[in-house]
Design a protein around this motif. Structure first.
Motif, PDB file in Angstrom:
ATOM      1  N   THR A  41       7.465   8.402 -20.912  1.00  0.00           N
ATOM      2  CA  THR A  41       6.016   8.601 -20.821  1.00  0.00           C
ATOM      3  C   THR A  41       5.535   9.526 -21.934  1.00  0.00           C
ATOM      4  O   THR A  41       4.526   9.250 -22.599  1.00  0.00           O
ATOM      5  N   LEU A  42       6.248  10.637 -22.128  1.00  0.00           N
ATOM      6  CA  LEU A  42       5.860  11.591 -23.156  1.00  0.00           C
ATOM      7  C   LEU A  42       5.991  10.979 -24.545  1.00  0.00           C
ATOM      8  O   LEU A  42       5.099  11.117 -25.392  1.00  0.00           O
ATOM      9  N   GLN A  43       7.096  10.287 -24.802  1.00  0.00           N
ATOM     10  CA  GLN A  43       7.305   9.678 -26.106  1.00  0.00           C
ATOM     11  C   GLN A  43       6.246   8.623 -26.396  1.00  0.00           C
ATOM     12  O   GLN A  43       5.737   8.520 -27.524  1.00  0.00           O
ATOM     13  N   LYS A  44       5.859   7.862 -25.362  1.00  0.00           N
ATOM     14  CA  LYS A  44       4.828   6.839 -25.530  1.00  0.00           C
ATOM     15  C   LYS A  44       3.485   7.484 -25.840  1.00  0.00           C
ATOM     16  O   LYS A  44       2.732   7.015 -26.690  1.00  0.00           O
ATOM     17  N   ARG A  45       3.187   8.599 -25.149  1.00  0.00           N
ATOM     18  CA  ARG A  45       1.909   9.274 -25.366  1.00  0.00           C
ATOM     19  C   ARG A  45       1.817   9.833 -26.785  1.00  0.00           C
ATOM     20  O   ARG A  45       0.790   9.696 -27.457  1.00  0.00           O
ATOM     21  N   LEU A  46       2.891  10.437 -27.252  1.00  0.00           N
ATOM     22  CA  LEU A  46       2.889  10.979 -28.608  1.00  0.00           C
ATOM     23  C   LEU A  46       2.812   9.863 -29.642  1.00  0.00           C
ATOM     24  O   LEU A  46       2.173  10.001 -30.689  1.00  0.00           O
ATOM     25  N   LYS A  47       3.447   8.732 -29.333  1.00  0.00           N
ATOM     26  CA  LYS A  47       3.383   7.588 -30.250  1.00  0.00           C
ATOM     27  C   LYS A  47       1.967   7.035 -30.320  1.00  0.00           C
ATOM     28  O   LYS A  47       1.477   6.675 -31.392  1.00  0.00           O
ATOM     29  N   ASN A  59      -6.094  11.034 -24.815  1.00  0.00           N
ATOM     30  CA  ASN A  59      -4.658  11.079 -25.116  1.00  0.00           C
ATOM     31  C   ASN A  59      -4.234  12.473 -25.538  1.00  0.00           C
ATOM     32  O   ASN A  59      -3.183  12.979 -25.135  1.00  0.00           O
ATOM     33  N   PHE A  60      -5.069  13.115 -26.377  1.00  0.00           N
ATOM     34  CA  PHE A  60      -4.756  14.475 -26.809  1.00  0.00           C
ATOM     35  C   PHE A  60      -4.797  15.413 -25.607  1.00  0.00           C
ATOM     36  O   PHE A  60      -3.924  16.268 -25.434  1.00  0.00           O
ATOM     37  N   GLY A  61      -5.821  15.223 -24.768  1.00  0.00           N
ATOM     38  CA  GLY A  61      -5.945  16.062 -23.575  1.00  0.00           C
ATOM     39  C   GLY A  61      -4.757  15.914 -22.644  1.00  0.00           C
ATOM     40  O   GLY A  61      -4.241  16.898 -22.101  1.00  0.00           O
ATOM     41  N   GLU A  62      -4.298  14.663 -22.457  1.00  0.00           N
ATOM     42  CA  GLU A  62      -3.133  14.433 -21.603  1.00  0.00           C
ATOM     43  C   GLU A  62      -1.886  15.068 -22.200  1.00  0.00           C
ATOM     44  O   GLU A  62      -1.033  15.601 -21.477  1.00  0.00           O
ATOM     45  N   GLY A  63      -1.790  15.014 -23.534  1.00  0.00           N
ATOM     46  CA  GLY A  63      -0.648  15.650 -24.191  1.00  0.00           C
ATOM     47  C   GLY A  63      -0.648  17.155 -23.990  1.00  0.00           C
ATOM     48  O   GLY A  63       0.397  17.766 -23.760  1.00  0.00           O
ATOM     49  N   VAL A  64      -1.834  17.757 -24.043  1.00  0.00           N
ATOM     50  CA  VAL A  64      -1.960  19.207 -23.830  1.00  0.00           C
ATOM     51  C   VAL A  64      -1.613  19.556 -22.389  1.00  0.00           C
ATOM     52  O   VAL A  64      -0.946  20.566 -22.124  1.00  0.00           O
ATOM     53  N   VAL A  65      -2.047  18.717 -21.434  1.00  0.00           N
ATOM     54  CA  VAL A  65      -1.716  18.950 -20.023  1.00  0.00           C
ATOM     55  C   VAL A  65      -0.201  18.890 -19.824  1.00  0.00           C
ATOM     56  O   VAL A  65       0.386  19.711 -19.110  1.00  0.00           O
ATOM     57  N   THR A  66       0.429  17.895 -20.470  1.00  0.00           N
ATOM     58  CA  THR A  66       1.892  17.783 -20.376  1.00  0.00           C
ATOM     59  C   THR A  66       2.563  19.021 -20.956  1.00  0.00           C
ATOM     60  O   THR A  66       3.508  19.573 -20.377  1.00  0.00           O
TER      61      THR A  66
END
Length: 522
Positions: A41-47, A59-66
């Protein structure tokens, strides 16, 4: 560093933050806290962020939450988490503002150096001090090394770098009253055998030598196991001190990684320069903060409850920071008015007068970036060709041959990577004026893609034209990508403006742009 012209993307920026904290999952570490689903999930989000797919802001917001969720595993104190989050948020907002307002003719590597020297250092000084003022009453439990700048690398006359991680580790040993060996392997002697503790010791030695940068899980696990081993050997470390050591390890791991990356990219002398710049700004802001402390202390002392004291402090910090920001703006304006273009400077008398009026920090934060910008010179004829390109774009009678001649001149001056977006925009605008939206679309697509991390404030017009022509061609995905980028940069889109981009609203905007024409705004 890469030679590609432009700012680093938001995906690259977020991945760099993950790397700096050292919490990206590692395949070779079976003991990390990610399961396979979380890793994917994390790798897909960063991709998706790297490929600029979907809602960039979300997407950026979800990455920051992660990122926050992962950090909270290793740094469970929410007040400290909030303080770190505020600083990172300030840096990210400043980066987005730079994308929105300033174009660039520099490579990615040089643009990052520009951001650090011109924007990030003074911003970090302000943000760190604001966080300390705001959160200090709730973080008094946190003990730190005595060195005021323990979180910065130290560089000696020969260019040898001592990273913050080494400083914190050696401080931990000293604070616990033991050596590195006895900290990680209590009771070690020539006949003792314990593979796990020996491995912890060997890793710690490598880390203090700077030969290897540990993952955050590996670093904290090592110290937690060492605390347990010392406890078993009869040496108990107080929980408050253990928490402080672990928290400082998190922070020093981050700053050590950043320091190493700066050194690899720009050399140790630039690292020395940027640390000196930080310390200089810090000394200036300390003079300003003396005024704040003198005024706030008696006010807080009149409040009966802790809640009232915290509320009073929070409001005072907010008000003071607005005041400090306003002083910087006013100092910039007066310095610009006093600037002597023939001598290339502001007179010493004016400089001293403004320092007395607005404070050393406000004046230095205005003057210092101007001097540092001189290090980043444009390539030959860049501004001349940029200005000519905009003249051609405003010409409603321009001929295709003129555009092609301009494109050839761009290539002859080796400015294709710098101004290719403007060439594509000229072709797109020409087709638009001819009402040939089908022909205009690929040129707008190229201009939009190339301009994202290069064109600065010119993107307002370009992005609005791009989403309009996407709508006219029925390209809903391109339209939504353009809207997402505009929202990320806080660029208003016609018919949408500040409204929530619901599906219904976007459908309405899509339709309106499909039928409207804005030739007069080309």
């Amino acid at each position: 560093m890469e030679s590609q012209i432009g700012f680093a993307s938001q995906g690259e920026l977020l991945k760099a933050i993950f790397d700096a904290f050292g919490i990206l999952p590692r395949k070779e570490d079976p003991r990390d806290l990610f399961d396979e689903k979380e890793k994917k999930t994390l790798q897909k989000r960063l991709k998706r962020l790297a490929n600029e797919e979907g809602g960039l802001g979300s997407n950026f917001g979800e990455g920051v939450v992660t990122l926050s969720s992962l950090l909270s595993i290793y740094l469970p104190d929410m007040t400290l988490m909030s303080a770190i989050g505020d600083v990172l948020s300030d840096v990210q907002e400043a980066y987005v503002a730079l994308l929105r307002t300033e174009g660039t003719y520099l490579s990615k590597g040089e643009t990052i150096r520009y951001f650090m020297s011109i924007r990030a250092v003074p911003l970090l000084v302000m943000s760190l001090h604001r966080s300390v003022l705001f959160y200090r009453p709730d973080t008094l439990w946190l003990k730190t090394p005595a060195d005021r700048f323990w979180y910065l690398p130290s560089i000696d006359a020969e260019g040898q770098v001592t990273l913050p991680l080494e400083k914190v580790m050696r401080w931990a040993y000293e604070t616990c009253g033991t050596s590195q060996t006895q900290f990680h392997f209590p009771g070690k002697n020539p006949t003792s055998e314990n593979a796990r503790l020996q491995n912890n010791l060997d890793n710690a030695v490598n880390w203090t030598r700077g030969s290897h940068m540990p993952s955050l899980p590996g670093l904290l696990r090592n110290f937690s196991e060492s605390f347990s081993a010392m406890s078993a050997a009869g040496k108990e470390i107080p929980n408050a001190m253990k928490d402080s050591i672990l928290a400082n390890l998190v922070l020093s791991r981050f700053s050590s990684y950043v320091s190493r990356e700066i050194t690899k990219a720009y050399g140790v002398e630039y690292l020395r320069e940027i640390c000196a710049q930080f310390c200089s700004y810090d000394s200036y802001i300390e003079l300003d903060l003396g005024e704040f402390y003198r005024e706030i202390a008696p006010v807080i002392s009149t409040k009966a409850t802790k809640e009232d004291q915290l509320a009073t402090r929070a409001k005072a910090v907010g008000d003071y920071w607005s005041f400090l920001t306003e002083k910087i703006v006013m100092a910039q304006e007066e310095l610009q008015q006093a600037y002597d273009p023939y001598r290339g400077l502001v007179s010493e008398g004016v400089f001293d007068a403004l320092t007395r009026k607005y404070g050393a920090f406000a004046v230095q934060a205005s003057v210092d970036p101007t001097h540092r910008k001189k290090q980043f010179q444009p390539p030959y004829c860049f501004f001349q060709m940029l200005g000519l390109g905009f003249e051609l774009k405003r010409d409603g009678l321009i001929q295709w041959e003129q555009i092609e001649n301009y494109a050839a001149d761009i290539e002859n001056h080796s400015l294709g990577d710098h101004l290719g977006w403007l060439v594509a925009w000229l072709r797109a605008a020409y087709c638009y004026r001819k009402k040939d939206y089908t022909a205009a679309m690929p040129h707008y697509q190229q201009a939009f893609d190339l301009a994202k991390y290069r064109a600065g404030k010119s993107q307002y017009d370009l992005v609005n034209q791009y989403v309009e022509v996407a709508a006219k061609n029925g390209k809903n995905k391109c339209f939504k990508n353009g809207v997402a980028w505009a929202q990320y940069l806080q660029i208003p889109i016609r018919w949408l403006r500040d409204d929530e981009p619901t599906d219904e609203k976007l459908d309405m905007v899509f339709y309106m742009l499909k039928v409207a024409r804005y030739d007069h705004q080309l």
